[in-house]
Design an enzyme around this catalytic site. Structure first.
Site, PDB file in Angstrom:
ATOM      1  N   PHE A  60       0.801  -1.218   0.000  1.00 33.51           N
ATOM      2  CA  PHE A  60       0.000   0.000   0.000  1.00 33.51           C
ATOM      3  C   PHE A  60       0.836   1.271   0.000  1.00 33.51           C
ATOM      4  O   PHE A  60       0.374   2.337   0.385  1.00 33.51           O
ATOM      5  CB  PHE A  60      -0.974  -0.019   1.183  1.00 33.51           C
ATOM      6  CG  PHE A  60      -1.869  -1.228   1.157  1.00 33.51           C
ATOM      7  CD1 PHE A  60      -2.777  -1.413   0.125  1.00 33.51           C
ATOM      8  CD2 PHE A  60      -1.760  -2.201   2.123  1.00 33.51           C
ATOM      9  CE1 PHE A  60      -3.579  -2.539   0.066  1.00 33.51           C
ATOM     10  CE2 PHE A  60      -2.557  -3.330   2.079  1.00 33.51           C
ATOM     11  CZ  PHE A  60      -3.462  -3.502   1.048  1.00 33.51           C
ATOM     12  N   CYS A  61       2.054   1.148  -0.467  1.00 36.21           N
ATOM     13  CA  CYS A  61       2.962   2.287  -0.556  1.00 36.21           C
ATOM     14  C   CYS A  61       2.771   2.965  -1.909  1.00 36.21           C
ATOM     15  O   CYS A  61       2.468   2.314  -2.907  1.00 36.21           O
ATOM     16  CB  CYS A  61       4.404   1.782  -0.415  1.00 36.21           C
ATOM     17  SG  CYS A  61       5.653   3.069  -0.556  1.00 36.21           S
ATOM     18  N   GLY A  62       2.978   4.262  -1.945  1.00 39.29           N
ATOM     19  CA  GLY A  62       2.902   5.006  -3.195  1.00 39.29           C
ATOM     20  C   GLY A  62       3.955   4.568  -4.209  1.00 39.29           C
ATOM     21  O   GLY A  62       3.825   4.846  -5.401  1.00 39.29           O
TER      22      GLY A  62
END
Length: 184
Positions: A60-62
């Protein structure tokens, strides 16, 4: 006499195991559980003598779109022996607690075929041995998608921040340097 002959294979196996352990760099000592599989990856057996890119990931990291670039890198260089190891981690609070969800992001959403492990600690005293050793040789990951390029002897050639994309010229130069390194 028969007992002596039976002891020879056991001695040879012991010698072979000791020799293999001696040839395995400290970086690759131990094993990690493979993502969504009932098997563990013996790091030494699987990766000794191979150039590596090791990256801590988070679903869920950019920076998660870098999975595509890492897969492209792997496809480009795997024929020359490059291995990519993705190690999901929730150390920066951006990874699922559910391995199935992590696997979906990696395998389904991004088409990852390189080696992925179950989520691990990558920073601090609880970090897995692989990341403790990477940190000793360079520095601990400062964020998700921190990348390490490792030569065939298990030495970190370079490390790159999350901002460095897998197609960055400096990153590719380090990968090619790792590919050119000779096994011991």
């Amino acid at each position: 006499m028969l007992k002596r002959w039976l002891a020879v294979p056991a001695l040879l196996m012991t010698f072979a195991a000791a020799t293999q352990a001696a040839e395995c760099p400290d970086l690759l000592q131990g094993s990690l559980p493979k993502l969504r599989a009932k098997e563990s990856i013996d790091l030494c057996q699987r990766f000794a003598g191979k150039p590596l890119v090791v990256v801590n990931t988070a679903s869920f990291c950019g920076f998660a779109p870098q999975f595509k670039g890492l897969e492209a890198l792997y496809q480009r260089y795997k024929g020359q022996g490059l291995e990519v190891i993705g190690v999901p981690s929730n150390d920066f609070k951006q990874e699922s607690k559910d391995g199935e969800e992590t696997a979906k992001v990696c395998y389904v959403n991004y088409g990852v075929t390189f080696t992925m492990t179950e989520p691990q600690k990558v920073r601090g005293d609880d970090a897995t041995h692989l990341f403790k050793n990477l940190a000793e040789q360079s520095s601990a990951p400062k964020w998700n998608f921190y990348k390490y390029v490792v030569d065939r002897q298990g030495k970190v050639i370079a490390d790159f921040s999350s901002l460095t994309k897998p197609d960055d010229p400096q990153f590719l130069k380090a990968v090619e340097q790792a590919l050119a390194s000779k096994p011991e």
